[in-house]
Scaffold this active site. Structure first.
Site, PDB file in Angstrom:
ATOM      1  N   HIS A  22      14.914  16.790  50.902  1.00 52.19           N
ATOM      2  CA  HIS A  22      13.985  17.452  50.914  1.00 52.19           C
ATOM      3  C   HIS A  22      14.564  18.987  50.907  1.00 52.19           C
ATOM      4  O   HIS A  22      13.962  19.977  50.317  1.00 52.19           O
ATOM      5  CB  HIS A  22      13.037  17.440  52.184  1.00 52.19           C
ATOM      6  CG  HIS A  22      12.394  16.393  52.220  1.00 52.19           C
ATOM      7  ND1 HIS A  22      12.313  15.237  53.224  1.00 52.19           N
ATOM      8  CD2 HIS A  22      11.224  15.629  51.315  1.00 52.19           C
ATOM      9  CE1 HIS A  22      11.383  14.280  52.971  1.00 52.19           C
ATOM     10  NE2 HIS A  22      10.704  14.712  51.889  1.00 52.19           N
TER      11      HIS A  22
ATOM     12  N   LYS B 142       0.050   5.099  58.667  1.00 49.81           N
ATOM     13  CA  LYS B 142       0.532   4.351  59.432  1.00 49.81           C
ATOM     14  C   LYS B 142       1.825   4.475  59.431  1.00 49.81           C
ATOM     15  O   LYS B 142       2.507   4.955  58.435  1.00 49.81           O
ATOM     16  CB  LYS B 142       0.395   2.805  58.742  1.00 49.81           C
ATOM     17  CG  LYS B 142      -1.157   2.219  59.252  1.00 49.81           C
ATOM     18  CD  LYS B 142      -0.985   0.752  58.796  1.00 49.81           C
ATOM     19  CE  LYS B 142      -1.138   0.656  57.400  1.00 49.81           C
ATOM     20  NZ  LYS B 142      -1.039  -0.966  56.909  1.00 49.81           N
TER      21      LYS B 142
ATOM     22  N   ARG C 276      13.720  12.056  42.639  1.00 50.81           N
ATOM     23  CA  ARG C 276      14.874  11.427  42.744  1.00 50.81           C
ATOM     24  C   ARG C 276      15.250  10.655  41.734  1.00 50.81           C
ATOM     25  O   ARG C 276      16.427  10.366  41.335  1.00 50.81           O
ATOM     26  CB  ARG C 276      14.794  10.376  43.992  1.00 50.81           C
ATOM     27  CG  ARG C 276      14.763  11.001  45.242  1.00 50.81           C
ATOM     28  CD  ARG C 276      14.169  10.361  46.407  1.00 50.81           C
ATOM     29  NE  ARG C 276      12.857  10.272  46.258  1.00 50.81           N
ATOM     30  CZ  ARG C 276      12.031   9.705  47.284  1.00 50.81           C
ATOM     31  NH1 ARG C 276      12.478   9.444  48.603  1.00 50.81           N
ATOM     32  NH2 ARG C 276      10.790   9.549  47.098  1.00 50.81           N
TER      33      ARG C 276
ATOM     34  N   SER D  56      12.652   9.352  53.493  1.00 50.98           N
ATOM     35  CA  SER D  56      12.379   9.153  55.007  1.00 50.98           C
ATOM     36  C   SER D  56      12.018   7.877  55.625  1.00 50.98           C
ATOM     37  O   SER D  56      12.485   7.662  56.629  1.00 50.98           O
ATOM     38  CB  SER D  56      11.123  10.129  55.063  1.00 50.98           C
ATOM     39  OG  SER D  56      11.398  11.543  54.731  1.00 50.98           O
TER      40      SER D  56
HETATM   41  P1  ADP Z   1       5.033  12.321  50.367  1.00 57.35           P
HETATM   42  O1  ADP Z   1       4.259  11.120  51.216  1.00 57.35           O
HETATM   43  O2  ADP Z   1       3.987  13.336  49.934  1.00 57.35           O
HETATM   44  O3  ADP Z   1       5.629  11.571  49.114  1.00 57.35           O
HETATM   45  P2  ADP Z   1       7.664  12.803  51.226  1.00 57.35           P
HETATM   46  O4  ADP Z   1       7.991  13.545  52.581  1.00 57.35           O
HETATM   47  O5  ADP Z   1       7.842  11.481  50.902  1.00 57.35           O
HETATM   48  O6  ADP Z   1       6.085  13.206  51.105  1.00 57.35           O
HETATM   49  O7  ADP Z   1       8.096  13.826  49.907  1.00 57.35           O
HETATM   50  C1  ADP Z   1       7.710  14.801  49.443  1.00 57.35           C
HETATM   51  C2  ADP Z   1       8.296  15.307  48.189  1.00 57.35           C
HETATM   52  O8  ADP Z   1       9.695  15.384  48.583  1.00 57.35           O
HETATM   53  C3  ADP Z   1       7.978  14.322  47.125  1.00 57.35           C
HETATM   54  O9  ADP Z   1       7.986  15.133  45.856  1.00 57.35           O
HETATM   55  C4  ADP Z   1       9.162  13.601  47.160  1.00 57.35           C
HETATM   56  O10 ADP Z   1       9.566  12.904  45.754  1.00 57.35           O
HETATM   57  C5  ADP Z   1      10.339  14.506  47.486  1.00 57.35           C
HETATM   58  N1  ADP Z   1      11.457  13.804  47.961  1.00 57.35           N
HETATM   59  C6  ADP Z   1      11.480  13.085  48.707  1.00 57.35           C
HETATM   60  N2  ADP Z   1      12.861  12.620  49.198  1.00 57.35           N
HETATM   61  C7  ADP Z   1      13.382  13.405  48.290  1.00 57.35           C
HETATM   62  C8  ADP Z   1      14.863  13.443  47.895  1.00 57.35           C
HETATM   63  N3  ADP Z   1      15.683  12.634  48.643  1.00 57.35           N
HETATM   64  N4  ADP Z   1      15.476  14.157  47.014  1.00 57.35           N
HETATM   65  C9  ADP Z   1      14.418  14.852  46.309  1.00 57.35           C
HETATM   66  N5  ADP Z   1      13.107  15.006  46.567  1.00 57.35           N
HETATM   67  C10 ADP Z   1      12.683  14.182  47.368  1.00 57.35           C
END
Ligand code: ADP
Length: 189
Positions: free
Chosen positions: A21, A45, A116, A153
């Site tokens: 992120h 959840k 990703r 995450s």
């Molecule tokens: P959501 O539940 O909205 O997908 P996330 O926190 O999982 O929320 O992800 C938010 C954004 O960050 C999404 O666009 C996701 O693809 C991107 N993202 C998550 N992990 C990574 C990573 N390791 N590298 C690049 N982008 C990421």
């Protein structure tokens, strides 16, 4: 003619924020004048951290970014914008409800999302098309650095619950909080 300044919203669950992120945030800051990191409050959840905790962790990281104006994590959590040396402002807050409604309220020009792998593309494509159809807002995608292509995450939560070493994949403040959280949960069981 005055240049238009571009404000982007980076929405996500950030449960917790990872180096992946942060990589997207750093890339976004080079593209936009203002970046709002927006932590979704929608109840899902298996959430490990409350929206407040997630905002706090991100605010600590934003406060550590290099720049002429520094604010405390608390101030940033309240919505104070951290001005960076390149003029870009980055802030963090949480939001309820639809991302597109939140983006409109913030007068954001674009939504920022990270990619990703090809697996992300299908879901993100649908989401971006829906957001454009319902609200006319564009989504800008950035590709993460290769070293974070497998970081999520969900996996971080799983590995942390088993005591794995995650120091290359998450910031230190997040690592500390994860350790505290799992110690507490273990003590309870
Ligand atoms: P959501 O539940 O909205 O997908 P996330 O926190 O999982 O929320 O992800 C938010 C954004 O960050 C999404 O666009 C996701 O693809 C991107 N993202 C998550 N992990 C990574 C990573 N390791 N590298 C690049 N982008 C990421």
């Amino acid at each position: 003619m005055a240049e238009k300044s571009v404000r982007a919203v980076f929405p996500g669950s950030f449960d917790p924020i990872t180096n992946g992120h942060l990589d997207v945030i750093n890339r976004g800051m080079k593209l936009f004048d203002e970046l709002i990191i927006a932590v979704g409050r929608s109840p899902v959840k298996n959430q490990l951290f409350t929206p407040e905790e997630r905002v706090e962790m991100i605010a600590e990281l934003v406060a550590d970014m290099p720049g002429p104006v520094r604010h405390s994590a608390g101030e940033i959590a309240k919505g104070v914008i951290h001005k960076l040396s390149n003029g870009a402002g980055v802030s963090v807050e949480s939001f309820d409800g639809l991302t597109v409604e939140y983006a409109a309220k913030k007068k954001a020009d674009v939504i920022l999302r990270g990619l990703r792998s090809l697996t992300d593309v299908q879901y993100e494509f649908q989401l971006a098309m829906t957001n454009r159809a319902v609200a006319g807002i564009e989504t800008v995608f950035v590709m993460t650095g290769e070293q974070y292509g497998f970081t999520s995450s969900t996996l971080i939560r799983q590995v942390a619950s088993l005591g794995g070493n995650l120091s290359n994949l998450i910031p230190k403040n997040v690592h500390n909080r994860l350790q505290q959280r799992f110690h507490k949960l273990k003590d309870r069981n």
